[in-house]
Design a protein around this motif. Sequence first.
Motif, PDB file in Angstrom:
ATOM      1  N   PHE A  35       0.837  -1.190   0.000  1.00 16.55           N
ATOM      2  CA  PHE A  35       0.000   0.000   0.000  1.00 16.55           C
ATOM      3  C   PHE A  35       0.876   1.245   0.000  1.00 16.55           C
ATOM      4  O   PHE A  35       1.896   1.298   0.697  1.00 16.55           O
ATOM      5  CB  PHE A  35      -0.879   0.044   1.256  1.00 16.55           C
ATOM      6  CG  PHE A  35      -2.045  -0.892   1.236  1.00 16.55           C
ATOM      7  CD1 PHE A  35      -3.336  -0.397   1.201  1.00 16.55           C
ATOM      8  CD2 PHE A  35      -1.868  -2.261   1.276  1.00 16.55           C
ATOM      9  CE1 PHE A  35      -4.423  -1.250   1.200  1.00 16.55           C
ATOM     10  CE2 PHE A  35      -2.954  -3.119   1.272  1.00 16.55           C
ATOM     11  CZ  PHE A  35      -4.232  -2.617   1.230  1.00 16.55           C
ATOM     12  N   GLY A  36       0.465   2.274  -0.739  1.00 18.09           N
ATOM     13  CA  GLY A  36       1.140   3.560  -0.695  1.00 18.09           C
ATOM     14  C   GLY A  36       0.820   4.272   0.607  1.00 18.09           C
ATOM     15  O   GLY A  36      -0.085   3.871   1.354  1.00 18.09           O
ATOM     16  N   LEU A  37       1.522   5.357   0.875  1.00 15.34           N
ATOM     17  CA  LEU A  37       1.366   6.078   2.137  1.00 15.34           C
ATOM     18  C   LEU A  37      -0.057   6.599   2.337  1.00 15.34           C
ATOM     19  O   LEU A  37      -0.605   6.509   3.442  1.00 15.34           O
ATOM     20  CB  LEU A  37       2.379   7.223   2.220  1.00 15.34           C
ATOM     21  CG  LEU A  37       2.394   7.996   3.538  1.00 15.34           C
ATOM     22  CD1 LEU A  37       2.678   7.060   4.710  1.00 15.34           C
ATOM     23  CD2 LEU A  37       3.425   9.106   3.479  1.00 15.34           C
ATOM     24  N   VAL A  38      -0.680   7.133   1.303  1.00 19.78           N
ATOM     25  CA  VAL A  38      -2.039   7.662   1.435  1.00 19.78           C
ATOM     26  C   VAL A  38      -3.011   6.536   1.779  1.00 19.78           C
ATOM     27  O   VAL A  38      -3.851   6.670   2.683  1.00 19.78           O
ATOM     28  CB  VAL A  38      -2.479   8.402   0.149  1.00 19.78           C
ATOM     29  CG1 VAL A  38      -3.964   8.735   0.189  1.00 19.78           C
ATOM     30  CG2 VAL A  38      -1.643   9.659  -0.051  1.00 19.78           C
ATOM     31  N   ASP A  39      -2.899   5.404   1.075  1.00 21.55           N
ATOM     32  CA  ASP A  39      -3.793   4.276   1.361  1.00 21.55           C
ATOM     33  C   ASP A  39      -3.530   3.681   2.739  1.00 21.55           C
ATOM     34  O   ASP A  39      -4.465   3.251   3.425  1.00 21.55           O
ATOM     35  CB  ASP A  39      -3.672   3.215   0.272  1.00 21.55           C
ATOM     36  CG  ASP A  39      -4.263   3.689  -1.047  1.00 21.55           C
ATOM     37  OD1 ASP A  39      -5.250   4.451  -1.018  1.00 21.55           O
ATOM     38  OD2 ASP A  39      -3.723   3.315  -2.105  1.00 21.55           O
ATOM     39  N   GLN A  40      -2.280   3.657   3.164  1.00 25.44           N
ATOM     40  CA  GLN A  40      -1.965   3.204   4.530  1.00 25.44           C
ATOM     41  C   GLN A  40      -2.675   4.093   5.549  1.00 25.44           C
ATOM     42  O   GLN A  40      -3.298   3.602   6.494  1.00 25.44           O
ATOM     43  CB  GLN A  40      -0.462   3.278   4.799  1.00 25.44           C
ATOM     44  CG  GLN A  40       0.376   2.258   4.085  1.00 25.44           C
ATOM     45  CD  GLN A  40       1.853   2.499   4.349  1.00 25.44           C
ATOM     46  OE1 GLN A  40       2.257   2.826   5.462  1.00 25.44           O
ATOM     47  NE2 GLN A  40       2.674   2.341   3.320  1.00 25.44           N
ATOM     48  N   THR A  41      -2.565   5.400   5.340  1.00 24.29           N
ATOM     49  CA  THR A  41      -3.147   6.357   6.282  1.00 24.29           C
ATOM     50  C   THR A  41      -4.663   6.222   6.344  1.00 24.29           C
ATOM     51  O   THR A  41      -5.260   6.254   7.424  1.00 24.29           O
ATOM     52  CB  THR A  41      -2.733   7.792   5.906  1.00 24.29           C
ATOM     53  OG1 THR A  41      -1.303   7.855   5.909  1.00 24.29           O
ATOM     54  CG2 THR A  41      -3.306   8.811   6.875  1.00 24.29           C
ATOM     55  N   LYS A  42      -5.304   6.065   5.196  1.00 22.47           N
ATOM     56  CA  LYS A  42      -6.759   5.883   5.174  1.00 22.47           C
ATOM     57  C   LYS A  42      -7.159   4.630   5.948  1.00 22.47           C
ATOM     58  O   LYS A  42      -8.095   4.662   6.759  1.00 22.47           O
ATOM     59  CB  LYS A  42      -7.270   5.774   3.733  1.00 22.47           C
ATOM     60  CG  LYS A  42      -7.269   7.075   2.983  1.00 22.47           C
ATOM     61  CD  LYS A  42      -7.771   6.837   1.568  1.00 22.47           C
ATOM     62  CE  LYS A  42      -7.813   8.102   0.756  1.00 22.47           C
ATOM     63  NZ  LYS A  42      -8.305   7.846  -0.619  1.00 22.47           N
ATOM     64  N   LEU A  43      -6.454   3.528   5.701  1.00 28.25           N
ATOM     65  CA  LEU A  43      -6.807   2.273   6.360  1.00 28.25           C
ATOM     66  C   LEU A  43      -6.535   2.348   7.861  1.00 28.25           C
ATOM     67  O   LEU A  43      -7.347   1.884   8.663  1.00 28.25           O
ATOM     68  CB  LEU A  43      -6.061   1.099   5.722  1.00 28.25           C
ATOM     69  CG  LEU A  43      -6.437  -0.278   6.259  1.00 28.25           C
ATOM     70  CD1 LEU A  43      -7.933  -0.548   6.122  1.00 28.25           C
ATOM     71  CD2 LEU A  43      -5.628  -1.354   5.537  1.00 28.25           C
ATOM     72  N   VAL A  44      -5.422   2.938   8.258  1.00 26.29           N
ATOM     73  CA  VAL A  44      -5.110   3.068   9.683  1.00 26.29           C
ATOM     74  C   VAL A  44      -6.147   3.959  10.370  1.00 26.29           C
ATOM     75  O   VAL A  44      -6.576   3.666  11.498  1.00 26.29           O
ATOM     76  CB  VAL A  44      -3.679   3.606   9.892  1.00 26.29           C
ATOM     77  CG1 VAL A  44      -3.437   3.993  11.345  1.00 26.29           C
ATOM     78  CG2 VAL A  44      -2.653   2.571   9.455  1.00 26.29           C
ATOM     79  N   THR A  45      -6.576   5.018   9.715  1.00 26.20           N
ATOM     80  CA  THR A  45      -7.583   5.901  10.291  1.00 26.20           C
ATOM     81  C   THR A  45      -8.903   5.160  10.480  1.00 26.20           C
ATOM     82  O   THR A  45      -9.533   5.244  11.543  1.00 26.20           O
ATOM     83  CB  THR A  45      -7.775   7.149   9.413  1.00 26.20           C
ATOM     84  OG1 THR A  45      -6.514   7.816   9.292  1.00 26.20           O
ATOM     85  CG2 THR A  45      -8.805   8.096  10.011  1.00 26.20           C
ATOM     86  N   ALA A  46      -9.326   4.421   9.465  1.00 29.92           N
ATOM     87  CA  ALA A  46     -10.566   3.637   9.583  1.00 29.92           C
ATOM     88  C   ALA A  46     -10.425   2.587  10.684  1.00 29.92           C
ATOM     89  O   ALA A  46     -11.333   2.408  11.507  1.00 29.92           O
ATOM     90  CB  ALA A  46     -10.901   2.974   8.253  1.00 29.92           C
ATOM     91  N   ALA A  47      -9.284   1.896  10.719  1.00 28.66           N
ATOM     92  CA  ALA A  47      -9.062   0.864  11.735  1.00 28.66           C
ATOM     93  C   ALA A  47      -9.075   1.465  13.138  1.00 28.66           C
ATOM     94  O   ALA A  47      -9.623   0.865  14.075  1.00 28.66           O
ATOM     95  CB  ALA A  47      -7.746   0.144  11.473  1.00 28.66           C
ATOM     96  N   SER A  48      -8.507   2.639  13.287  1.00 26.20           N
ATOM     97  CA  SER A  48      -8.482   3.296  14.586  1.00 26.20           C
ATOM     98  C   SER A  48      -9.893   3.599  15.070  1.00 26.20           C
ATOM     99  O   SER A  48     -10.246   3.343  16.233  1.00 26.20           O
ATOM    100  CB  SER A  48      -7.651   4.579  14.492  1.00 26.20           C
ATOM    101  OG  SER A  48      -7.542   5.195  15.748  1.00 26.20           O
ATOM    102  N   GLU A  49     -10.720   4.127  14.191  1.00 26.66           N
ATOM    103  CA  GLU A  49     -12.104   4.438  14.545  1.00 26.66           C
ATOM    104  C   GLU A  49     -12.880   3.166  14.890  1.00 26.66           C
ATOM    105  O   GLU A  49     -13.606   3.115  15.878  1.00 26.66           O
ATOM    106  CB  GLU A  49     -12.791   5.174  13.389  1.00 26.66           C
ATOM    107  CG  GLU A  49     -14.214   5.560  13.665  1.00 26.66           C
ATOM    108  CD  GLU A  49     -14.384   6.713  14.655  1.00 26.66           C
ATOM    109  OE1 GLU A  49     -15.532   6.925  15.095  1.00 26.66           O
ATOM    110  OE2 GLU A  49     -13.392   7.383  14.992  1.00 26.66           O
TER     111      GLU A  49
END
Length: 146
Positions: A35-49
């Motif tokens: 995953f690229g950095l933007v996609d990593q960040t999106k997934l981590v944000t969703a996972a955190s929520e």
Amino acid sequence: METAADVEACLPIRSDMDLVRVRQHVRQAAAGFGFGLVDQTKLVTAASELARNTLVHGGGGRMEAALVVDGPVSGLRLVFSDEGPGIADLDLALSDGYTSGGGLGMGLGGARRLVHDFGIDSAPGSGTTVTVISWSVRPPRPRKES
């Protein structure tokens, strides 16, 4: 047709420290799967929520992570499950602007927008299971034979 590998990880969600571990694991797994950095960040944000919802509203539970493959594309599937009170009104909980407070302020609807595939199974008294998949743009790397 989508196929999934064995569960890559199963992490408990019982404390704020577990939320940190979930975020770290998701970031490392997403980076490892291309995953690229933007996609990593999106997934981590969703996972955190979703992990915070599991802890705060579900009384704790777990996250399972697995690599999934659909033709030439791979992704990461995350399943958050709890045995809490469930969600009485799924439509309301998924609506824009709805928040029960205490999270990142984006709610289930925000988490849904950050991933490619989103599914939720919940009913009052039966707990909640949220399954998300984010697809990478690259297929998994072939393993080198020795």
